[in-house]
Motif scaffolding. Sequence first.
Motif, PDB file in Angstrom:
ATOM      1  N   LYS A 125      32.442  20.489 -32.127  1.00  7.30           N
ATOM      2  CA  LYS A 125      33.246  19.313 -32.447  1.00  7.30           C
ATOM      3  C   LYS A 125      32.488  18.301 -33.297  1.00  7.30           C
TER       4      LYS A 125
ATOM      5  N   VAL B 158      31.887  25.510 -24.115  1.00 10.68           N
ATOM      6  CA  VAL B 158      32.839  24.665 -23.377  1.00 10.68           C
ATOM      7  C   VAL B 158      32.144  23.461 -22.745  1.00 10.68           C
ATOM      8  N   LYS B 159      31.213  23.734 -21.838  1.00 11.46           N
ATOM      9  CA  LYS B 159      30.541  22.643 -21.127  1.00 11.46           C
ATOM     10  C   LYS B 159      29.564  21.905 -22.030  1.00 11.46           C
TER      11      LYS B 159
ATOM     12  N   SER C 296      29.744  21.490 -25.335  1.00 20.77           N
ATOM     13  CA  SER C 296      30.452  20.607 -26.266  1.00 20.77           C
ATOM     14  C   SER C 296      30.995  19.379 -25.537  1.00 20.77           C
ATOM     15  N   GLU C 297      31.406  19.558 -24.286  1.00 19.39           N
ATOM     16  CA  GLU C 297      31.865  18.419 -23.479  1.00 19.39           C
ATOM     17  C   GLU C 297      30.726  17.429 -23.257  1.00 19.39           C
TER      18      GLU C 297
ATOM     19  N   GLU D 186      29.930  15.647 -26.492  1.00 21.16           N
ATOM     20  CA  GLU D 186      30.993  14.701 -26.826  1.00 21.16           C
ATOM     21  C   GLU D 186      30.872  13.404 -26.028  1.00 21.16           C
ATOM     22  N   HIS D 187      30.546  13.531 -24.741  1.00 22.81           N
ATOM     23  CA  HIS D 187      30.613  12.369 -23.862  1.00 22.81           C
ATOM     24  C   HIS D 187      29.262  11.691 -23.604  1.00 22.81           C
TER      25      HIS D 187
ATOM     26  N   TYR E 218      23.599  19.133 -16.644  1.00 21.22           N
ATOM     27  CA  TYR E 218      25.009  18.943 -16.988  1.00 21.22           C
ATOM     28  C   TYR E 218      25.680  17.981 -16.007  1.00 21.22           C
TER      29      TYR E 218
ATOM     30  N   MET F  33      26.811  14.159 -16.900  1.00 21.15           N
ATOM     31  CA  MET F  33      28.232  13.830 -16.802  1.00 21.15           C
ATOM     32  C   MET F  33      28.465  12.725 -15.766  1.00 21.15           C
TER      33      MET F  33
END
Length: 443
Positions: free
Chosen positions: A29, A149-150, A152-153, A156-157, A217, A221
């Motif tokens: 992304k 998946v994880k 890129s999350e 992103e955040h 991770y 998060m």
Amino acid sequence: MTVRSFLEMVSQFFIIFPSAILCYLPMVKKLRFSLKKILLWEFGILLVLSPVMAFLCLRFGLSINTLLIPALILFYIMFRGTVTTGKMQTLAVFVGVCNLMSFPSVYSVMYDAYLHPDGLLENYSMEANIFSLVLTLILSAVIGYPLCVKGSELIEHQTSEKVWGLTIPVSLVMLMINYSIEPVYYRNMYVGRMFFLAIMIITAMLLLLMFLMVIFYYAAMSIYQNEQTKAKARMLEMQESRYLRLQDYIEKTRKLRHDFRQSIHVMNTLAAEEDYDTLKKYLAEYEAQMPVGLTDYCRINSVNALLNYYGQWAEQNGIKLSWKIQLPDDAGISQPDLCSVLGNVVENALDGCMTAQTGERYHQLSVVCEEPYIYIVSTNSFDGNVKEKNGSFMSTKHKGMGTGIPSIKATVEKYNGTAEFRYKGKEFYGDIMMKMGETQQSQ
């Protein structure tokens, strides 16, 4: 130098390509160009560099690692130039993938030592190289989906440079251990239980790395979610403060409207008695109680009160306003949401205007309804200094990200709309579109 030895040496450099793919998976992304285009570039460069590096190794007796390090630096520079993430994020991902890919390399050296007990690391065999490539592909397949998946999350955040910086020393230490554990003389691996211990240490480190990746991770998060909670709290405080100011404004105007009938009776009585001096004094006192410069921007009372409040504030601070508001009685958007968007847009714009020099402060606002959409276009002056981090605007009032623009985007998304913000020179622009009467929940 033989053709076979040359081809064997060339093939050893191709482990870079699967590593490059893993580097880009969490960045899907955040790419400046399409992934396909980037990988084609890198594969083309690798096709050119591999024969050159293989020739240098064989011609001058250099080890692979001697040329692999500058090659990795080159690929990191390319990687940095093709993504939009921060420096620490980019470096952490790159070093982390290099660390991860060092494990198939170490296992393949152990396999080579098993096949050739009296061999040397410099005579690394083709069988071991194929074994390394197979392990690399298996590891890439296993970890590829979670990274995409994880990862890129997370990218992103979690944008904190400090958080990502914590991973780099761990990756470097493991990378150095893997490099140092490779035996130059394979026969040393057969002293006592050295071979078994080396395999156990490598496997334990790999499992530890996987465990640390999972822990990182969830920890990262969790930090992000805590930051979001604080941001929402700040947003609620801002909304509460705005609500209280508007409530006070509405109460004042409501009281004046309520008292207006009685005032008419008083003025009629004074006029009938021709007591003009008292009537003039009464009118002067009544006018002093009226809010200054009331403007009917639209027929929605809450929006009108909001814009009048900010309009008066702007006038007091020398901000020239050019507002064009064309809203129907029913805009198809809940009044709290409409006031939230307009309030944040106007407040951010006026805050920006205050950074400009006196005489250069202006705000242009257009709110137009063209069914089924409402368009909000804002332009304001500011001093040209923007605090931006990883594509997000930072707050000028407190540390961290601003809360106004995220609040606008969150509300606009409810109405299947878009919100874009940009700047050029000393002007800041906001373009917002919302679909009337349709929310994501209603679909």
